[in-house]
Design an enzyme around this catalytic site. Structure first.
Site, PDB file in Angstrom:
ATOM      1  N   ASP A 281       0.534  -1.260   0.149  1.00 58.82           N
ATOM      2  CA  ASP A 281       0.309  -0.147   0.087  1.00 58.82           C
ATOM      3  C   ASP A 281       0.800   1.157   0.247  1.00 58.82           C
ATOM      4  OD1 ASP A 281       0.741  -0.209   2.731  1.00 58.82           O
ATOM      5  OD2 ASP A 281      -1.513   0.853   3.169  1.00 58.82           O
TER       6      ASP A 281
ATOM      7  N   ALA B 195     -12.645   2.999   5.098  1.00 56.64           N
ATOM      8  CA  ALA B 195     -12.091   2.733   3.855  1.00 56.64           C
ATOM      9  C   ALA B 195     -12.659   2.344   2.614  1.00 56.64           C
ATOM     10  CB  ALA B 195     -11.536   1.506   3.808  1.00 56.64           C
TER      11      ALA B 195
ATOM     12  N   THR C 272     -16.100   4.305   2.731  1.00 57.96           N
ATOM     13  CA  THR C 272     -16.612   4.967   1.889  1.00 57.96           C
ATOM     14  C   THR C 272     -15.762   6.221   1.408  1.00 57.96           C
ATOM     15  OG1 THR C 272     -16.853   5.864   3.837  1.00 57.96           O
ATOM     16  CG2 THR C 272     -18.742   4.730   3.458  1.00 57.96           C
ATOM     17  N   ARG C 273     -14.362   6.340   1.914  1.00 55.14           N
ATOM     18  CA  ARG C 273     -12.938   7.649   1.794  1.00 55.14           C
ATOM     19  C   ARG C 273     -13.483   9.115   2.266  1.00 55.14           C
ATOM     20  NH1 ARG C 273     -12.584   5.356  -3.679  1.00 55.14           N
ATOM     21  NH2 ARG C 273     -12.006   3.058  -2.799  1.00 55.14           N
TER      22      ARG C 273
ATOM     23  N   LYS D 269     -15.833  15.406   4.826  1.00 54.34           N
ATOM     24  CA  LYS D 269     -14.534  15.348   4.039  1.00 54.34           C
ATOM     25  C   LYS D 269     -14.407  14.024   3.444  1.00 54.34           C
ATOM     26  CE  LYS D 269     -11.389  14.908   7.539  1.00 54.34           C
ATOM     27  NZ  LYS D 269     -11.628  14.486   8.717  1.00 54.34           N
TER      28      LYS D 269
END
Ligand SMILES: Nc1ncnc2c1ncn2[C@@H]1O[C@H](COP(=O)(O)OP(=O)(O)OP(=O)(O)O)[C@@H](O)[C@H]1O
Ligand SMILES: [K+]
Ligand SMILES: [Mg+2]
Length: 676
Positions: free
Chosen positions: A303, A374, A376-377, A391
């Site tokens: 990552d 993670a 929906t971000r 945000k």
């Protein structure tokens, strides 16, 4: 990167010497069929010494004694190799056990107070409070607070680490100590099942299982042994036909020389030493299988945040869009971050405060907090007056705003692209259906990454960066770091999909990660390396844990895995090639008296049949301890293609394996001749 430097000191060697004798127990020995055959040979020799004409034989007593002694020494050498390899792990386990203490824990009771209980009474799910100066009573996850923790008992690293609720740095380990502040911890393991317990069992080798590779090789070695046993068993008939009496001690010596005792004696030491080398690098491998798989890896998934970059993604700037003021962006970003426990969220609060923006704390208390996920971000808050603040990744926020019937400001894309092409992460800030601006999260690529990835390319390994970030940021960082490929906007299930896709092509995949969102992918990968700093979920899903939390260390793990496989291959080649030479020492010696023409085969011009047999047998024994350092350290490994490595090793260890014994046996023969 810290490396545990534990040398093989006196106590380990002394312990190994003792163990070499204990391991002579046939019940232990039978697990290694090649050496078990040697032990049976030794038993027969003892019988012959006690009853010299048990088989009507005529070999002199001194010869019988000599063969028996050499066989015993051969067994002890093999046992010593294994015991020595186990020794370092045992010593490490002992020092870990010392850090296991039954501490007092302060468990929350139903009434809200704290109750003092022994740590051994804690169960999964219990909540405890740990303050400065106190030991953390078991493995758990920080649910509230922030503290600096001394983890040196486990990691060997003396610098304290920060543990905090939320985010990827929330896991704590039993046996470590809080240095400052306090934390509220939810226990995640029952007594006896903690990380420390597992680590002790692992380094101690208590649950060591043969790997599939090892089992396959053992099967081949056992079959070879059976074949040679049959060959040697038919020799007396051949000898009878030729009129050559073949003595039992000579047959035993021949058998022991022909069966692959060198690799048989070193095989388990090679495996243990390989795991131990990984441990020396401060990586805990849950199984030898994982280390071996690392040696065959084709693809590595990494990552971005925290792996390729430093990962302290910090808000560094508020950028307004659509005509809003910078202060408005800061205010709404702050409102949406007041309860965001992630490092990103906290850095937004910090930046706003530095700019002198007080914000309205009552906002945070009155609203309903939307935690970052993670999937929906996004993160944010639904205020009591009905307004919502969000945000998150620009794409996610755009979709959210469109759903609310809003439109996208014209300057948004250009401004977010500018942040992304500088390698930063843009977070869009929205108040209901309006996007007011961007948060510029800055992150930097760790130094030396390009070289590390170049090294992997030379090993023939493809690197893929999988990030939850947007494509432009991903592209910038991918180029800067020099990875082969990247996948942006990937959710946890996308990471698994990438791994499965590679695996479907017959590739072995390694993955490093630290987040809870990485856990499923870590479990799916053939080699999953979790960062010790990471979440409990990540560490439980992985089959390796890097105590230094240095993801680029996967290169070392791969090298060690390759080295392990190569060492095993090289010593097997050497061992079998060796036995060819011994054949030329013994067969002529056996038949020389009856068939003088056999002398042509006696290329080594050995002194007498007896000294020839003893020399070969002595060489067969001493080659084991001579190769212990190589078995433990592993053969030299340079980053290059497997095909070239294989060719080189065949040449060195195959040809070397044929030549070395000729010289060695001749030298021993000269010494034996002089003594006899
Ligand atoms: N606290 C937060 N609040 C809102 N959005 C966030 C927050 N943290 C991250 N994001 C957004 O969500 C995206 C995904 O973040 P996440 O940390 O899950 O990435 P990842 O999948 O772990 O990959 P990597 O670690 O490589 O970035 C980020 O790129 C960012 O746009
Ligand atoms: K042998
Ligand atoms: Mg992450």
């Amino acid at each position: 990167m810290s490396q545990r430097n534990q040398t093989l000191g006196g106590p380990i060697v002394r312990q190994a010497l003792k163990e070499s004798v204990l391991k002579l127990d046939p019940r232990v020995m039978i697990r290694n069929p090649v050496m078990f055959v040697v032990e049976i040979g030794f038993a027969v020799m003892l019988l012959l010494i006690a009853v010299p004409d048990a088989f009507g034989g005529g070999a002199p007593v001194w010869f019988n004694v000599a063969v028996a002694v050499i066989l015993l020494v051969t067994l002890l050498f093999a046992n010593f190799a294994e015991a020595l390899a186990e020794g370092r792990g045992k010593a490490q386990a002992d020092s870990l056990k010392r850090s296991k203490r039954d501490v007092v824990a302060y468990r929350e009771s139903g009434s809200g107070g704290l109750k003092e209980v022994p740590a051994s009474e804690l169960r999964k799910g219990d909540l405890v409070r740990v303050e400065a100066g106190q030991w953390i009573p078991g493995d758990g996850e920080v649910v509230e607070g922030l503290a600096s923790v001394d983890e040196s008992a486990i990691t060997g690293e003396s610098a304290p680490v920060i543990k905090e609720a939320g985010g990827d740095f929330s896991s704590v380990t039993g046996g470590t100590k809080v240095l400052s502040d306090w934390i509220r911890v939810r226990m995640t393991s029952d007594p006896g099942e903690s990380f420390l317990d597992r680590m002790i069992a692992l380094v101690e080798g208590a649950k060591r299982q043969k790997t599939p590779n090892e089992i396959a090789l053992s099967t081949v070695l056992t079959s070879l042994t059976l074949i040679f046993l049959m060959v040697v068993a038919t020799l007396p008939f051949l000898g009878g036909y030729l009129g050559v009496p073949l003595e039992v001690p000579v047959l035993i010596a021949l058998l022991v020389c022909l069966i692959p005792t060198t690799i048989g004696g070193l095989l388990s030491a090679i495996g243990i030493a390989g795991m131990d080398r990984v441990t020396q690098f401060n990586v805990i491998a849950m199984s030898g299988k994982a280390v071996e798989a690392a040696g065959d890896i084709n693809t590595i998934i990494l990552d971005k945040t925290g792996t390729i970059t430093f990962g302290n993604r910090m808000a560094s700037e508020f950028v307004s869009v659509g005509g809003w003021s910078e202060t408005a962006v800061a205010e709404w970003a702050l409102a949406g971050s007041l309860q965001d426990e992630t490092p990103e969220g906290r850095s937004v609060v910090e930046l706003a405060r530095r700019m002198g923006i007080a914000g309205d704390p009552s906002l945070a208390q009155s609203g309903e907090w939307i935690e970052f996920r993670a999937e929906t971000r996004m993160s944010g808050i639904d205020l009591q007056d009905g307004r919502s603040v969000r945000k998150g990744s620009v794409d996610a926020v755009k979709t959210w705003v469109r759903q609310k019937g809003g439109s996208i400001p014209d300057d948004l894309d250009a401004k977010s692209d500018r942040i992304a092409s500088a390698g930063g992460t843009p977070l869009a800030v929205a108040l209901d259906e309006r996007i007011v601006g961007l948060i510029y999260l800055k992150d930097t690529v760790k130094p030396g990454m390009k070289e590390r990835f170049e090294q992997m390319r030379q090993m023939g390994i493809r690197t893929i960066m999988c990030t939850g970030d947007n494509p432009l940021t991903a592209q910038t960082i991918a180029r800067e770091a020099g990875v082969d490929d990247f996948i942006a906007e990937s959710r946890p299930e996308d990471k698994i999909a990438v791994i499965k896709r590679e695996q479907a092509q017959g590739k072995l995949v390694a993955m490093t990660g630290d987040g809870t969102n990485d856990a499923p992918a870590l479990a799916q990968a053939d080699v999953g390396i979790a960062m010790n700093s990471g979440t409990v979920a990540a560490k439980e899903a992985a089959n390796m844990v890097d105590l230094d939390s240095d993801p680029s260390k996967i290169i070392e793990v791969v090298s060690i895995g390759k080295q392990l496989l190569m060492t095993r291959g090289a010593l097997t080649t050497f061992s079998i090639a060796n036995d060819v030479a011994k054949y030329f020492a013994i067969i002529p010696a056996m038949f020389m008296a009856a068939i003088p023409q056999m002398d042509a085969l006696n290329v080594m011009r050995l002194d007498s049949p007896m000294s020839a047999i003893l020399s070969a047998l002595i060489f067969n024994a001493v080659i084991i301890p001579l190769l212990i350092p190589l078995a433990m350290k592993g053969v030299a490994y340079k980053a290059q293609s497997s095909a070239r490595l294989l060719r080189r090793n065949l040449l060195v260890y195959g040809l070397g394996g044929v030549i070395v014994p000729f010289a060695g046996i001749k030298l021993i023969d000269l010494a034996v001749m002089w003594m006899v």
